[in-house]
Design a protein around this motif. Structure first.
Motif, short mmCIF file in Angstrom:
data_model
loop_
_atom_site.label_atom_id
_atom_site.label_comp_id
_atom_site.label_asym_id
_atom_site.label_seq_id
_atom_site.Cartn_x
_atom_site.Cartn_y
_atom_site.Cartn_z
N ALA A 192 2.85 4.32 10.34
CA ALA A 192 3.42 3.89 11.62
C ALA A 192 4.46 2.80 11.41
CB ALA A 192 2.30 3.38 12.53
N ASP A 193 4.14 1.82 10.58
CA ASP A 193 5.08 0.71 10.33
C ASP A 193 6.29 1.17 9.51
OD1 ASP A 193 3.34 -0.93 11.69
OD2 ASP A 193 2.46 -1.83 9.89
N LYS A 194 6.06 2.03 8.53
CA LYS A 194 7.14 2.47 7.64
C LYS A 194 8.21 3.26 8.38
CE LYS A 194 8.00 5.09 3.37
NZ LYS A 194 7.35 5.83 2.24
N TYR A 195 7.79 4.13 9.30
CA TYR A 195 8.73 5.02 9.98
C TYR A 195 8.94 4.64 11.46
CZ TYR A 195 8.22 7.99 5.86
OH TYR A 195 8.22 8.47 4.57
N GLY A 196 8.32 3.58 11.89
CA GLY A 196 8.50 3.15 13.28
C GLY A 196 7.92 4.13 14.29
N ILE A 197 6.78 4.74 13.95
CA ILE A 197 6.16 5.74 14.82
C ILE A 197 5.21 5.05 15.79
CG2 ILE A 197 4.78 7.85 14.94
CD1 ILE A 197 5.65 8.38 12.01
N THR A 198 5.47 5.20 17.06
CA THR A 198 4.61 4.59 18.09
C THR A 198 4.16 5.60 19.15
OG1 THR A 198 6.54 3.99 19.43
CG2 THR A 198 5.75 2.35 17.82
N SER A 199 4.81 6.76 19.19
CA SER A 199 4.59 7.70 20.28
C SER A 199 4.36 9.11 19.76
CB SER A 199 5.79 7.71 21.22
OG SER A 199 5.69 8.76 22.18
N LEU A 200 3.50 9.85 20.44
CA LEU A 200 3.29 11.25 20.11
C LEU A 200 4.57 12.05 20.32
CD1 LEU A 200 0.91 13.13 19.23
CD2 LEU A 200 0.61 13.69 21.64
N ASP A 201 5.42 11.60 21.21
CA ASP A 201 6.67 12.28 21.50
C ASP A 201 7.55 12.40 20.25
OD1 ASP A 201 8.32 13.44 23.65
OD2 ASP A 201 9.72 11.82 23.15
N GLN A 202 7.41 11.45 19.32
CA GLN A 202 8.22 11.48 18.10
C GLN A 202 7.86 12.65 17.19
OE1 GLN A 202 7.47 6.93 17.82
NE2 GLN A 202 9.10 7.33 16.34
N GLN A 254 -2.83 8.66 1.90
CA GLN A 254 -2.06 9.70 2.58
C GLN A 254 -1.95 9.40 4.07
OE1 GLN A 254 -3.30 13.76 1.65
NE2 GLN A 254 -4.36 13.03 -0.18
N PRO A 255 -0.87 9.85 4.71
CA PRO A 255 -0.73 9.69 6.16
C PRO A 255 -1.80 10.52 6.89
CG PRO A 255 1.39 10.17 5.14
CD PRO A 255 0.33 10.42 4.10
N ILE A 256 -2.27 10.03 8.02
CA ILE A 256 -3.25 10.76 8.81
C ILE A 256 -2.89 10.72 10.29
CG2 ILE A 256 -5.18 10.49 7.20
CD1 ILE A 256 -6.19 8.18 9.01
N LEU A 257 -3.20 11.80 10.98
CA LEU A 257 -3.04 11.95 12.43
C LEU A 257 -4.33 12.55 12.95
CD1 LEU A 257 -1.41 12.26 15.15
CD2 LEU A 257 -0.63 14.49 14.24
N ASP A 279 -6.14 -0.70 10.20
CA ASP A 279 -6.00 0.55 9.45
C ASP A 279 -5.15 1.58 10.19
OD1 ASP A 279 -7.98 -0.15 7.33
OD2 ASP A 279 -9.37 -0.12 9.02
N VAL A 280 -5.26 1.59 11.52
CA VAL A 280 -4.62 2.63 12.32
C VAL A 280 -4.03 2.03 13.59
CG1 VAL A 280 -6.14 4.47 11.46
CG2 VAL A 280 -6.80 3.17 13.50
#
Length: 335
Positions: free
Chosen positions: A129-139, A207-210, A228-229
């Motif tokens: 999340a921090d590395k790629y600036g991911i905050t939203s499911l829309d992304q 590894q990345p997790i969703l 962690d998440v």
């Protein structure tokens, strides 16, 4: 006087109902001679609060049968048809479709709130999340973002999701379409706790997790929000039943799922005939924190029936004064 259809069991209706109960065998054990049929979901981590309710009914003199275990749709069908007497596992909003389809207020009563303030939604690991600036499911509509979470090599993000037949399955499947994620996100289903164990293992490997989860339960004690998440927000609330005015926000984020509560639900006939049980079940409640602590003990190996019985004993001992107050109010309800 019999209770007829309505919404929640109001104090006035309950008082009127209780005043008309027939004479019982003992003022201390008003349930003597009556058998009660509880019904639970198959999720072992949700049995703790159920057995707290069972223990109280037993102290009131009721003979409580071993709970039937089934999936939620069947659970509500059994309550609505009178084949079971009560459950403490009915999510007020998430399971409303099940409730309405099996008779709703014509056949059942929402007695009280067993667990207040329950949450659910989508999360990813904090590092990604921090590395790629991911905050939203829309992304996740962006194929480049989605493939970061690809586990099986098909280029789509792998979402650890819900068991078939759970209420959350309907929401996730609906939202994947509503948020235009069909081409970039796969909803992985199976045994939730086996899938989440694999998800946690992948996280520990870096590894990345969703994944989807809910609280209370033990996952939040292993994958801690903020450490962690992180929760993912959604662009707008879009739920299968179209009731998009419900509160879906927590700490400034729209999680996409209703901020909910778990209700104790009983068959209308059972409530009419058993005012002491109805009163107790309308009062008994367990906090999100207490359930999370108990679930973490199960995750760490204390998961046998004997272990869960001990957890129930410990909870009742720690909350004895409150538990006794509930019991006394139930006894007084038939006087």
């Amino acid at each position: 006087m019999k209770l007829t259809k309505g919404y929640y069991l109001s104090g006035a209706i309950l008082a009127s109902l209780l005043a008309t109960n027939p004479t019982i065998a003992s003022s201390d054990k008003p349930g003597e001679g009556t058998t009660v049929r509880p019904i639970f979901p198959t999720i072992a981590e949700e049995h703790f609060q159920g057995y707290i309710a069972v223990r109280g009914l037993e102290e009131l003199g009721y003979e409580v049968k071993t709970p039937e275990e089934t999936e939620y749709a069947t659970l509500f069908l059994a309550l609505g048809s009178g084949d079971a007497d009560f459950t403490v596992h009915g999510w007020d909003i998430l399971h409303d479709t099940f409730y309405q389809k099996t008779g709703g207020d014509e056949t059942m009563v929402k007695l009280g709130t067993m667990v207040p303030g329950v949450l659910q939604g989508y999360l990813i690991d904090k590092n990604t999340a921090d590395k790629y600036g991911i905050t939203s499911l829309d992304q996740f509509k962006d194929p480049e973002i989605a493939k970061i979470f690809d586990v099986n090599g098909d280029g789509k993000a792998d979402l650890t999701g819900c068991n078939s037949g759970w209420g959350c399955e309907q929401v996730i499947e609906h939202q994947i379409k509503a948020y235009d994620l069909n081409k970039t996100v796969s909803h992985n289903q199976g045994s939730y706790f086996a899938l989440i164990a694999d998800t946690i293992a992948r996280y520990k490997e870096g590894q990345p997790i969703l994944y989807y989860t809910w609280a209370p339960q033990w996952v939040g004690g292993v994958l801690e929000v903020g450490k962690d998440v992180e929760w993912l927000s959604v662009a707008k609330t879009d739920l299968p039943d179209g009731n998009n005015d419900v509160n879906t926000s927590f700490n400034g984020k729209n999680l996409g799922f209703a901020v909910d509560k778990v209700k104790t639900i009983a068959s209308l006939d059972f409530v009419n005939k058993n005012p002491a049980a109805a009163k107790f079940l309308s009062l008994v409640s367990v906090s999100v924190n207490d359930i999370s602590i108990q679930n973490l003990k199960m995750r760490d190996g204390e998961k046998s029936a004997r272990d869960i019985d001990r957890h129930v004993d410990e909870w009742i001992a720690a909350n004895r004064s409150t538990f006794d107050k509930w019991l006394n109010e139930a006894r007084n309800a038939v006087n």
